[in-house]
Design a protein around this motif. Sequence first.
Motif, short mmCIF file in Angstrom:
data_model
loop_
_atom_site.label_atom_id
_atom_site.label_comp_id
_atom_site.label_asym_id
_atom_site.label_seq_id
_atom_site.Cartn_x
_atom_site.Cartn_y
_atom_site.Cartn_z
N GLN A 167 -37.21 -86.47 -42.44
CA GLN A 167 -38.64 -86.62 -42.16
C GLN A 167 -39.22 -85.33 -41.57
O GLN A 167 -38.52 -84.57 -40.91
CB GLN A 167 -38.84 -87.78 -41.19
N PRO A 168 -40.53 -85.10 -41.78
CA PRO A 168 -41.18 -83.94 -41.16
C PRO A 168 -41.15 -84.07 -39.63
O PRO A 168 -41.59 -85.10 -39.08
CB PRO A 168 -42.61 -84.00 -41.70
N TYR A 169 -40.66 -83.07 -38.95
CA TYR A 169 -40.43 -83.16 -37.51
C TYR A 169 -41.73 -83.16 -36.70
O TYR A 169 -42.75 -82.61 -37.09
CB TYR A 169 -39.53 -82.01 -37.03
N GLY A 170 -41.66 -83.85 -35.55
CA GLY A 170 -42.73 -83.77 -34.57
C GLY A 170 -42.41 -82.69 -33.54
O GLY A 170 -41.29 -82.18 -33.48
N LEU A 171 -43.39 -82.35 -32.73
CA LEU A 171 -43.22 -81.35 -31.68
C LEU A 171 -43.77 -81.86 -30.35
O LEU A 171 -44.67 -82.71 -30.33
CB LEU A 171 -43.93 -80.04 -32.05
N ALA A 172 -43.23 -81.32 -29.28
CA ALA A 172 -43.70 -81.60 -27.92
C ALA A 172 -43.71 -83.09 -27.62
O ALA A 172 -44.62 -83.60 -26.94
CB ALA A 172 -45.09 -80.99 -27.69
N GLY A 173 -42.73 -83.81 -28.14
CA GLY A 173 -42.64 -85.25 -27.91
C GLY A 173 -43.25 -86.10 -28.99
O GLY A 173 -43.19 -87.34 -28.91
N ALA A 218 -44.48 -80.30 -38.15
CA ALA A 218 -44.18 -80.07 -39.56
C ALA A 218 -45.18 -80.79 -40.46
O ALA A 218 -45.52 -81.96 -40.24
CB ALA A 218 -42.77 -80.54 -39.89
N TYR A 219 -45.63 -80.09 -41.50
CA TYR A 219 -46.39 -80.74 -42.56
C TYR A 219 -45.41 -81.40 -43.53
O TYR A 219 -44.19 -81.30 -43.39
CB TYR A 219 -47.31 -79.74 -43.26
N SER A 253 -44.88 -88.28 -47.85
CA SER A 253 -44.65 -88.28 -46.40
C SER A 253 -45.88 -87.85 -45.63
O SER A 253 -46.74 -87.10 -46.12
CB SER A 253 -43.48 -87.36 -46.05
N GLY A 254 -45.96 -88.35 -44.40
CA GLY A 254 -46.99 -87.90 -43.47
C GLY A 254 -46.50 -86.72 -42.66
O GLY A 254 -45.34 -86.32 -42.74
N GLY A 255 -47.39 -86.13 -41.87
CA GLY A 255 -47.03 -85.02 -41.02
C GLY A 255 -46.48 -85.49 -39.69
O GLY A 255 -46.70 -86.63 -39.27
N GLY A 256 -45.75 -84.63 -39.03
CA GLY A 256 -45.21 -84.94 -37.71
C GLY A 256 -46.30 -85.00 -36.65
O GLY A 256 -47.36 -84.37 -36.78
N GLY A 257 -46.05 -85.78 -35.60
CA GLY A 257 -47.00 -85.87 -34.50
C GLY A 257 -46.79 -84.75 -33.49
O GLY A 257 -45.71 -84.16 -33.40
#
Length: 558
Positions: A472-478, A363-364, A519-523
């Motif tokens: 918060q902007p979600y992360g993906l693949a861990g 997520a951005y 906010s920052g982007g997700g990892g």
Amino acid sequence: MKALDVVQLEVIRNALVAAAEEMGVTIWRTSRSSVVRDLLDYSTCVFDAEGKSVAQATCIPVHLNSMSSCLDDILRDHIPLSEWREGDLIITNDPYSGGQHLNDILTFKPAFVDGRLVGIAGVLVHHLDVGGGAPGSYYAGATEIYQEGFRIPPMRLDDAGRRNKEVIQLLLRNTREPANVGGDFASQLAALDIGVKGLHRITRRYGADRLAEACRGIRRQSEMAMRAMIRDIPDGTYSFEDFTDDDGIERDKAIKISVKLTVRGDTVEVDFSGSSPQVQGPVNCTRNMSGSGVFCGILMSIGSEIPANAGCYEPVRIVAPDGLCVTARSPAPVANRMAIGHRVVNAVMGAFAKAIPGRVPAAYYGVSYAYATNLFHADGRRQVYFDLTCGGWGGHPDGDGANGFSCGLHNIANAPVEMLESTYPVTFEAYTLVPDSGGAGEQRGGCGLIRAFRIDAPAGTLSCNFDRFKTQPYGLAGGAPGAASFAELQHADGSVERLPSKVAGKAIAKGDVFRLVTSGGGGYGEPAKRAEAAIREDIENGYVSRQEASAHYGVKAG
């Protein structure tokens, strides 16, 4: 007539795009306010003789994806195409007649050649202030659209070449910034004339029949390309949910945006039926606005190389009953519709990430950080300073997210602080990246921004329409989520006041410093897999502190 070949089709396509870009350049060179001249908060589009979009400038996706549906609404419910005449100019800003929110004024002008309609030029401009309960017309306390500003139903501003100047007078009488709004509106109308001239030029060269054939071919190519991209996705249903913090009225109540994405062959169905009902505060979306977010999310996930026009929309079906936060009924307020609109994009992309893992980024930042101040000078003058800023992009399978860079749905530009300081009684104290705000991952999320300025006017008011303070902007693949946002006021006496994400007309005084941290982007991917050299570079560049590097990446932080 000789059949249209692929080379001539491409030549005409680019000629139409050039006509749209010429309109955009006209606005950039002649507009007056910082929101239009510097932020570039406007869009231009060319429609064919059937009222379908065929070419657009490189502008703002949320505008461009909805201009077609707005024109469809006008043609179906208000002014049929058979009633358009040479010299007409159609205007509206009504969210419940195809628009988005009242600041965005849409205008359409037909092009006739030898008495035949050959196309329509369209321009949408975000105007600095159209009245309502707050400077900039972003009233966070609104509970109905009547509190949000001047509302224009679909109507003729020009009737066969005769201008209804009273409409412009009404608009300027209802704005806090008549000089800026008047200048931007004149720029908007001038751009329409440039677009019509472009359509005349193309038609004179190729003929009306050849242009019509090319427009059908342009739409068909994009439709076929979109269907081909969808066919590469495994059939199935993929669900995802994301949340907007609140509506500014019920501050402890999150708003759910639920997407159920169903892929069947070369079609996609996007079902929002599980989303929250419409809310009291002004974060609601109309159906057209949500549709714009859907198309943006789809193109960002699978179709970034496809020429965007009405053909792209054909394989997509949107399902949503009226009365949801994404399909609000009148008179629900919608000024801050981007709070949910961005989340539509995030949710659609999250669903695609399940359908095609390894291809979609995390997520951005997912919010248009819109704020406005009404600044009062000692001599009685006042100015509306309106601005937008952004945050970090999500990490993606091939690299880190971009730092502090406009993304996706709103695609705004940066308003230089030097220009703002020379225009308004404000002094910027900080404009920099936020360390540790990007989500940790094999590919790190981009960093958010700090934007802080001091009030130099004797007094004023502040209105804010933010989000991502809680979700918060979600992360993906861990990958880890990006950091949340926050905003605060540091008063002249040194005390610091934390602000909620939505603020309606808060009093501010000389010496107060407003500070926004985005906010920052997700990892993306497991942080343990991040290369040690990349971690060390992050530390050297100030993107990640040594403490956070140690906490998230372990011994690799060194």
